[in-house]
Scaffold this active site. Structure first.
Site, PDB file in Angstrom:
ATOM      1  CG  ASP A  11      -1.980  -1.043   1.189  1.00 55.34           C
ATOM      2  OD1 ASP A  11      -2.171  -1.641   0.113  1.00 55.34           O
ATOM      3  OD2 ASP A  11      -2.643  -1.271   2.219  1.00 55.34           O
ATOM      4  CG  ASP A 130     -11.679  -3.094  -0.300  1.00 49.97           C
ATOM      5  OD1 ASP A 130     -10.759  -3.915  -0.161  1.00 49.97           O
ATOM      6  OD2 ASP A 130     -11.503  -1.941  -0.757  1.00 49.97           O
TER       7      ASP A 130
END
Lengths: 255, 199
Positions: A11, A130
């Site tokens: 990330d 997600d």
């Protein structure tokens, strides 16, 4: 057969790798290129780079940075973050990425998946999802890179992944948010349910904390790959040790 | 070592270029038929849809140039498939016809997701300068949903619910179904071997 893929996920915010717990409270984990080179040398099968603030900030990722990573790596990598048009996806591939992953923009406009598949080929199009538990079911969330904007997308996860596949996704990365960053293991029930509905490769994400979690998710959910972040970034589980463990348990992994 | 990579708008040119540069090669990107015809050695990359790639090659006047190219030629991924006669992709798409046989979709198999995406082992069927120095069970990175016919041109295979021609050769033309530019040391060795083939 293919080897089960071990996929460190980076990330990235401003060239630095960060990691949060359940998508909040990010901590600095190091320079993105340095970590990428380290994982390449340790035998990672693939890398994923998420520019986590691009989508919430309404911008796309930095192509120059994609090119730098492409020069460095001799293993495949996927990029994600704020890609909301076919042209932006094509530019990522032109700069050396192998795949692009789309998430919130695909929820805003599902036809984007098909448009990308038609021009670039399904094999380049990854749909990231997600997902969060909701009673007996799972619901898709979007804008998860920003705690203040993260919200339900009002779609059932199992409906969305099959729709994404029908539209042309070549791979699904299912990130189980309830497990993310807490290292208690992958959501085997949810991933097995997803695997049963898909014909494209499925990659598990969220919850890896130990080598046995990887073994479980490959054996019990039959995923093609397992993605993890903090367990690798902290050095808690070196990839060579993980692969030796999986090979010892009889799984096919690339040495 | 100089190598030309065909930049025709349907290939992963950058990643192939970077892999060759990591090996110290001088890389030229070209789409002009005259320039391509003069290349010392030529790489035909390819990702995406076969019909789109063939349209691009024809629009640029490159199909005949490739067919007449007399020095080492390497097709990568879709670039390997394009060397064959035709493909099921898009119904029935005619291709370059440099190697006999038809490219077909990977058969559905509940245990094996399609596309075939990931690292598979190569089994080498016959010695070839392109495969020089590869270890037994060398691993390579594949991404494809269509598969070339397993015929006399096959020199290495992978197994994915059936034989997958992983490396093919016909005279001065080679193909890799996998991505050597993304296949770590296996891929680097193959690209180095290609650069060292007598031109």
């Amino acid at each position: 057969m293919t080897a089960r893929r071990i996929i460190p996920c980076l990330d990235v915010r401003d060239g630095r790798v960060v990691k949060g717990i359940r998508f909040e409270g990010h901590r600095d984990m190091g320079n993105a290129s340095e970590l990428a080179a380290r994982y390449r040398d340790q035998g990672a099968d693939e890398l994923v780079f998420y520019d986590i603030t691009a989508s919430p900030e309404g911008r796309t990722l930095d192509y120059g940075w994609v090119r730098d990573i492409a020069r460095l790596l001799d293993i495949p990598f996927c990029v994600a973050g704020g890609i909301r048009s076919v042209d932006q996806a094509a530019r990522c591939l032109d700069h050396g990425a192998d795949k692009v992953s789309i998430n919130s923009p695909a929820l805003e406009r599902p036809d984007l998946i098909g448009e990308m598949a038609l021009r670039l080929g399904s094999q380049c199009v990854v749909v990231g999802v997600d997902s969060r538990r909701s009673g007996d079911d799972w619901i898709v969330h979007q804008y998860t890179g920003d705690a203040t904007r993260s919200r339900s997308a009002q779609r059932r996860t199992m409906d969305w992944i099959t729709e994404a596949q029908t539209l042309g996704a070549g791979e699904i990365v299912l990130n189980c948010m309830d497990e993310d960053g807490v290292r208690h293991g992958y959501d085997l029930t949810q991933l097995a349910a997803a695997r049963a509905r898909l014909t494209v490769p499925l990659v598990a994400s969220g919850g890896a904390g130990s080598a046995s979690h990887f073994l479980e998710v490959f054996q019990q959910a039959d995923v093609s790959g397992a993605l993890a972040a903090s367990v690798f970034h902290t050095g808690a589980l070196p990839i060579p040790r993980l692969k030796a463990f999986l090979a010892g348990a009889g799984l096919e992994v690339r040495p | 070592m100089t190598v030309t990579v065909l930049a025709y708008g349907a290939g992963n040119v950058a990643s192939v270029q970077f892999a060759l540069e990591r090996l110290g090669a001088t890389v030229r990107l070209a789409s002009d038929p005259t320039e391509v015809a003069e290349a010392e050695r030529l790489i035909l990359p390819g990702v995406g849809h076969a019909a789109y790639a063939m349209d691009r090659l024809r629009a640029l006047g490159l199909a005949e140039t490739i067919a007449g190219f007399p020095r080492p030629l390497l097709g990568v991924c879709l670039g390997q498939q394009l060397l064959f006669e035709a493909t099921d992709e898009g119904g029935n798409t005619p291709m370059l016809r440099l190697i006999p046989g038809r490219v077909r979709s990977l058969p559905p198999n509940p245990a094996l997701p399609v596309p075939h995406m990931g690292w598979s082992k190569l089994s080498i069927d016959r010695d070839d300068p392109l495969l020089e120095g590869l270890e037994t069970d060398a691993w390579a990175y594949f991404v494809h949903a269509f598969v070339c016919p397993d015929g006399g041109a096959t020199i290495a295979r992978a197994d994915y619910g059936g034989p997958v021609p992983a490396v093919v050769r016909s005279r001065n033309r080679w193909g890799c179904q996998f991505h050597p530019e993304r296949s770590s040391q296996t891929g680097a060795r193959i690209l180095r071997n290609f650069l060292e083939l007598p031109a």
